[in-house]
Design a protein around this motif. Structure first.
Motif, PDB file in Angstrom:
ATOM      1  N   ASN A  40       0.803   0.090  -3.175  1.00 55.46           N
ATOM      2  CA  ASN A  40      -0.362  -0.519  -3.830  1.00 55.46           C
ATOM      3  C   ASN A  40       0.024  -1.186  -5.146  1.00 55.46           C
ATOM      4  N   ALA A  41       0.887  -0.541  -5.921  1.00 49.43           N
ATOM      5  CA  ALA A  41       1.318  -1.115  -7.203  1.00 49.43           C
ATOM      6  C   ALA A  41       2.137  -2.385  -6.976  1.00 49.43           C
ATOM      7  N   ILE A  42       2.989  -2.374  -5.962  1.00 49.00           N
ATOM      8  CA  ILE A  42       3.800  -3.560  -5.653  1.00 49.00           C
ATOM      9  C   ILE A  42       2.891  -4.714  -5.220  1.00 49.00           C
ATOM     10  N   THR A  43       1.967  -4.429  -4.311  1.00 49.48           N
ATOM     11  CA  THR A  43       1.065  -5.472  -3.822  1.00 49.48           C
ATOM     12  C   THR A  43       0.182  -6.022  -4.939  1.00 49.48           C
ATOM     13  N   ALA A  44      -0.344  -5.131  -5.786  1.00 44.41           N
ATOM     14  CA  ALA A  44      -1.207  -5.571  -6.889  1.00 44.41           C
ATOM     15  C   ALA A  44      -0.441  -6.426  -7.892  1.00 44.41           C
ATOM     16  N   THR A  45       0.824  -6.120  -8.124  1.00 44.19           N
ATOM     17  CA  THR A  45       1.616  -6.859  -9.114  1.00 44.19           C
ATOM     18  C   THR A  45       2.172  -8.162  -8.559  1.00 44.19           C
ATOM     19  N   TYR A  46       2.697  -8.108  -7.348  1.00 47.95           N
ATOM     20  CA  TYR A  46       3.419  -9.256  -6.799  1.00 47.95           C
ATOM     21  C   TYR A  46       2.658 -10.010  -5.714  1.00 47.95           C
ATOM     22  N   GLY A  47       1.538  -9.448  -5.217  1.00 48.42           N
ATOM     23  CA  GLY A  47       0.753 -10.124  -4.200  1.00 48.42           C
ATOM     24  C   GLY A  47       1.448 -10.234  -2.861  1.00 48.42           C
ATOM     25  N   VAL A  48       2.275  -9.252  -2.527  1.00 47.53           N
ATOM     26  CA  VAL A  48       3.003  -9.275  -1.263  1.00 47.53           C
ATOM     27  C   VAL A  48       2.750  -7.983  -0.491  1.00 47.53           C
ATOM     28  N   SER A  49       2.935  -8.047   0.811  1.00 51.34           N
ATOM     29  CA  SER A  49       2.875  -6.846   1.637  1.00 51.34           C
ATOM     30  C   SER A  49       4.180  -6.083   1.468  1.00 51.34           C
ATOM     31  N   VAL A  50       4.135  -4.796   1.764  1.00 53.44           N
ATOM     32  CA  VAL A  50       5.309  -3.943   1.570  1.00 53.44           C
ATOM     33  C   VAL A  50       5.756  -3.375   2.908  1.00 53.44           C
ATOM     34  N   ALA A  51       7.053  -3.368   3.116  1.00 55.00           N
ATOM     35  CA  ALA A  51       7.647  -2.755   4.304  1.00 55.00           C
ATOM     36  C   ALA A  51       8.842  -1.923   3.854  1.00 55.00           C
ATOM     37  N   PRO A  52       9.109  -0.818   4.527  1.00 52.19           N
ATOM     38  CA  PRO A  52      10.264   0.012   4.157  1.00 52.19           C
ATOM     39  C   PRO A  52      11.562  -0.780   4.277  1.00 52.19           C
ATOM     40  N   ASP A  53      12.515  -0.422   3.463  1.00 54.34           N
ATOM     41  CA  ASP A  53      13.819  -1.073   3.452  1.00 54.34           C
ATOM     42  C   ASP A  53      14.839  -0.032   3.021  1.00 54.34           C
ATOM     43  N   ILE A  54      16.083  -0.397   3.032  1.00 52.38           N
ATOM     44  CA  ILE A  54      17.140   0.505   2.593  1.00 52.38           C
ATOM     45  C   ILE A  54      17.730  -0.047   1.307  1.00 52.38           C
ATOM     46  N   MET A  55      17.849   0.801   0.299  1.00 54.83           N
ATOM     47  CA  MET A  55      18.517   0.419  -0.935  1.00 54.83           C
ATOM     48  C   MET A  55      19.910   1.031  -0.896  1.00 54.83           C
ATOM     49  N   THR A  56      20.897   0.182  -0.955  1.00 50.54           N
ATOM     50  CA  THR A  56      22.272   0.677  -0.910  1.00 50.54           C
ATOM     51  C   THR A  56      22.704   1.110  -2.305  1.00 50.54           C
ATOM     52  N   GLY A  57      23.692   1.929  -2.351  1.00 54.40           N
ATOM     53  CA  GLY A  57      24.229   2.394  -3.624  1.00 54.40           C
ATOM     54  C   GLY A  57      23.606   3.707  -4.029  1.00 54.40           C
ATOM     55  N   LEU A 109       1.963   0.918 -12.671  1.00 52.59           N
ATOM     56  CA  LEU A 109       2.368   2.170 -12.025  1.00 52.59           C
ATOM     57  C   LEU A 109       1.948   3.367 -12.862  1.00 52.59           C
ATOM     58  N   VAL A 110       2.173   3.292 -14.168  1.00 50.70           N
ATOM     59  CA  VAL A 110       1.828   4.417 -15.053  1.00 50.70           C
ATOM     60  C   VAL A 110       0.322   4.487 -15.285  1.00 50.70           C
ATOM     61  N   GLN A 111      -0.320   3.353 -15.507  1.00 49.99           N
ATOM     62  CA  GLN A 111      -1.761   3.354 -15.780  1.00 49.99           C
ATOM     63  C   GLN A 111      -2.586   3.845 -14.593  1.00 49.99           C
ATOM     64  N   ASP A 112      -2.123   3.548 -13.376  1.00 47.55           N
ATOM     65  CA  ASP A 112      -2.868   3.950 -12.189  1.00 47.55           C
ATOM     66  C   ASP A 112      -2.548   5.383 -11.737  1.00 47.55           C
ATOM     67  N   LEU A 113      -1.622   6.035 -12.428  1.00 47.95           N
ATOM     68  CA  LEU A 113      -1.253   7.401 -12.061  1.00 47.95           C
ATOM     69  C   LEU A 113      -2.435   8.328 -12.165  1.00 47.95           C
ATOM     70  N   ARG A 114      -2.661   9.082 -11.149  1.00 44.54           N
ATOM     71  CA  ARG A 114      -3.816  10.003 -11.143  1.00 44.54           C
ATOM     72  C   ARG A 114      -3.334  11.419 -11.193  1.00 44.54           C
TER      73      ARG A 114
END
Length: 114
Positions: A40-57, A109-114
């Motif tokens: 939700n935070a990613i979509t609200a900030t960047y206006g994109v849908s989110v899908a799982p991915d792998i972060m290397t490292g 992310l911090v402001q919406d923390l419940r």
């Protein structure tokens, strides 16, 4: 590897490269509240849908794996292929144009923390 810094004094650093081994992280269900919150935070900030991915490292988040039900990783900036060669190396950086959106993301992310 041998590094030498010459300024007011000289510093020699010797390091032996080591391979870092770690277990794969736990899979987090997309219905998990942490995943939904982050998405939700990613979509609200960047206006994109989110899908799982792998972060290397290896990231510091690996230290939370034994105590957390969900460990999610996200980079709030754009990354080009050329940037990969600079990770932890010469000229490692984040584009100035990515700083504002990244700050907005973390504030949300911090402001919406419940």
């Amino acid at each position: 590897m041998h590094l030498t810094y010459s300024g007011y004094s000289q510093l020699d650093v010797w390091a032996k490269p080591q391979e870092t081994l770690s277990e794969a992280t736990k899979v987090v269900d997309m219905k998990n509240p942490a995943f939904i919150y982050l998405s939700n935070a990613i979509t609200a900030t960047y206006g994109v849908s989110v899908a799982p991915d792998i972060m290397t490292g290896a990231t510091d988040s690996r230290h939370f794996l034994p105590i957390a039900d969900a460990v999610l990783r996200f980079r709030p900036y754009h990354e080009e292929v050329a940037d990969l060669a600079r990770v932890h190396g010469t000229n490692e950086r984040v584009a100035v144009s990515d700083l504002g959106p990244a700050v907005s993301f973390y504030m949300r992310l911090v402001q919406d923390l419940r």
